[in-house]
Every structure is written in structure tokens, then in C-alpha cells.
Design an enzyme around this catalytic site. Sequence first.
Site, PDB file in Angstrom:
ATOM      1  N   ASN A 190      -2.204   0.145   6.926  1.00 48.63           N
ATOM      2  CA  ASN A 190      -1.699  -1.155   7.387  1.00 48.63           C
ATOM      3  C   ASN A 190      -0.840  -1.871   6.346  1.00 48.63           C
ATOM      4  O   ASN A 190      -0.705  -3.082   6.354  1.00 48.63           O
ATOM      5  CB  ASN A 190      -2.848  -2.022   7.895  1.00 48.63           C
ATOM      6  CG  ASN A 190      -3.895  -2.299   6.845  1.00 48.63           C
ATOM      7  OD1 ASN A 190      -3.764  -1.872   5.702  1.00 48.63           O
ATOM      8  ND2 ASN A 190      -4.931  -3.013   7.216  1.00 48.63           N
ATOM      9  N   GLU A 241      -9.806 -10.232  -7.853  1.00 45.19           N
ATOM     10  CA  GLU A 241      -8.836  -9.158  -7.619  1.00 45.19           C
ATOM     11  C   GLU A 241      -7.637  -9.264  -8.566  1.00 45.19           C
ATOM     12  O   GLU A 241      -7.102  -8.243  -9.007  1.00 45.19           O
ATOM     13  CB  GLU A 241      -8.401  -9.165  -6.150  1.00 45.19           C
ATOM     14  CG  GLU A 241      -9.541  -8.774  -5.220  1.00 45.19           C
ATOM     15  CD  GLU A 241      -9.161  -8.736  -3.752  1.00 45.19           C
ATOM     16  OE1 GLU A 241      -9.992  -8.246  -2.957  1.00 45.19           O
ATOM     17  OE2 GLU A 241      -8.062  -9.200  -3.381  1.00 45.19           O
ATOM     18  N   HIS A 295      -2.249  -5.458   1.471  1.00 45.77           N
ATOM     19  CA  HIS A 295      -3.570  -6.047   1.229  1.00 45.77           C
ATOM     20  C   HIS A 295      -3.384  -7.498   0.834  1.00 45.77           C
ATOM     21  O   HIS A 295      -2.403  -7.836   0.165  1.00 45.77           O
ATOM     22  CB  HIS A 295      -4.291  -5.314   0.083  1.00 45.77           C
ATOM     23  CG  HIS A 295      -5.493  -6.071  -0.430  1.00 45.77           C
ATOM     24  ND1 HIS A 295      -6.726  -5.982   0.181  1.00 45.77           N
ATOM     25  CD2 HIS A 295      -5.633  -6.974  -1.444  1.00 45.77           C
ATOM     26  CE1 HIS A 295      -7.578  -6.783  -0.462  1.00 45.77           C
ATOM     27  NE2 HIS A 295      -6.938  -7.392  -1.445  1.00 45.77           N
ATOM     28  N   TYR A 303     -12.490  -1.522  -3.617  1.00 48.95           N
ATOM     29  CA  TYR A 303     -13.019  -1.638  -2.251  1.00 48.95           C
ATOM     30  C   TYR A 303     -14.539  -1.469  -2.210  1.00 48.95           C
ATOM     31  O   TYR A 303     -15.084  -1.086  -1.175  1.00 48.95           O
ATOM     32  CB  TYR A 303     -12.329  -0.620  -1.340  1.00 48.95           C
ATOM     33  CG  TYR A 303     -10.955  -1.066  -0.877  1.00 48.95           C
ATOM     34  CD1 TYR A 303     -10.794  -2.215  -0.098  1.00 48.95           C
ATOM     35  CD2 TYR A 303      -9.815  -0.343  -1.191  1.00 48.95           C
ATOM     36  CE1 TYR A 303      -9.539  -2.631   0.338  1.00 48.95           C
ATOM     37  CE2 TYR A 303      -8.549  -0.742  -0.762  1.00 48.95           C
ATOM     38  CZ  TYR A 303      -8.431  -1.889   0.009  1.00 48.95           C
ATOM     39  OH  TYR A 303      -7.192  -2.297   0.444  1.00 48.95           O
ATOM     40  N   LYS A 337       0.832  -1.214   0.000  1.00 46.99           N
ATOM     41  CA  LYS A 337       0.000   0.000   0.000  1.00 46.99           C
ATOM     42  C   LYS A 337       0.866   1.264   0.000  1.00 46.99           C
ATOM     43  O   LYS A 337       2.085   1.208   0.245  1.00 46.99           O
ATOM     44  CB  LYS A 337      -0.943  -0.039   1.203  1.00 46.99           C
ATOM     45  CG  LYS A 337      -1.988  -1.165   1.131  1.00 46.99           C
ATOM     46  CD  LYS A 337      -2.977  -1.087   2.292  1.00 46.99           C
ATOM     47  CE  LYS A 337      -4.043  -2.161   2.203  1.00 46.99           C
ATOM     48  NZ  LYS A 337      -5.045  -2.030   3.283  1.00 46.99           N
TER      49      LYS A 337
END
Length: 137
Positions: A112, A126, A115, A49, A9
Amino acid sequence: MDRTFAIIKPDAVAAGQAGQILGAIEAGGFIVRAMRMLKMSRTQAEGFYGVHRERPFFGSLVNFMTEGPVVVLALERENAVKAWRDLMGATNPANAAEGTIRKRFAASVERNCVHGSDAPETAAVELTFFFSASDLL
Ligand code: GDP
């Protein structure tokens, strides 16, 4: 061999941690089958998302995921989806086990650092969101 989809990320890329995270992925027995750096558009982040659209953190999550480049990855390993979720650690780094990537690198439940797909069916969707069929041969 199964496949899963992973993202390093924007927080981790900006912090210069992409290399260390890739090292942890390879040390974890994964083969990097495809990899690309890109900056997500708002449309891409909102689509990716989409299941979280009604959640209170959706806008903030989209802002975060579009703030800078990410690295998208197709990872291969036996039991890849679960193995990658285990190596990432819990969504909230405060709850992540010692040695997991989120425990080592993540700052908060939102920022965080990585993913991972949550099921084989999600991984299939995905992977094709960011990679074309010829990338995944
Ligand atoms: P994951 O599968 O572990 O990534 O977790 P989820 O699918 O539940 O959430 C997707 C992403 O939304 C997480 O990785 C976080 O970046 C973010 N997120 C999840 N829960 C929260 C929350 O309670 N607050 C905020 N601000 N972000 C969250």
C-alpha cells in the site's frame, strides 16, 4: 508545527513513484524535515512492525518491507499525524478516498505504498527509530 514519520514503501520506490509521492507530500503543505533512502534489514522491519508480530500477515509484511529500498521521512506540518493519515488514505486502497496516495498508487492492503504514524506518541518513537537527534534539529 507537529511532526510525523512516513515511509515510501518498496513497491512505490521500485515503481518509480517516489517522486510523485514526494510531490503530493509537498503539495499537501508538509515540510520534509529529514529524508533518507535505505534497505531495511529483517531485524529492523520486525522491530518496526513489532506490534503486528502476532498477526497472520506479519511474515509477509516483513518480506515486503525488506524486498527493496524505502524512503524514510520526517514530515512537519500543523496537525501532521492526522493530516498525513488523511493524505495517505485507508490501509486498504479499495477503501481509500479519491485523490489519496493509496487510492492513486497502492495495489493491495499489504502493498500500500506508504506508511504513516498513527498517533503523536507513535510518531515520536518511529522518528527516532530511523533518525538521530541531530537529523531532527
Ligand atoms: P496502516 O497504519 O494503515 O499502515 O495499517 P496497519 O498498522 O493496520 O498495518 C501495517 C501494515 O501492514 C499496512 O500498512 C499493510 O502494509 C500491512 N497490512 C495491514 N493489514 C493487512 C492485512 O490484512 N493483510 C496483509 N497482507 N497486510 C496487511
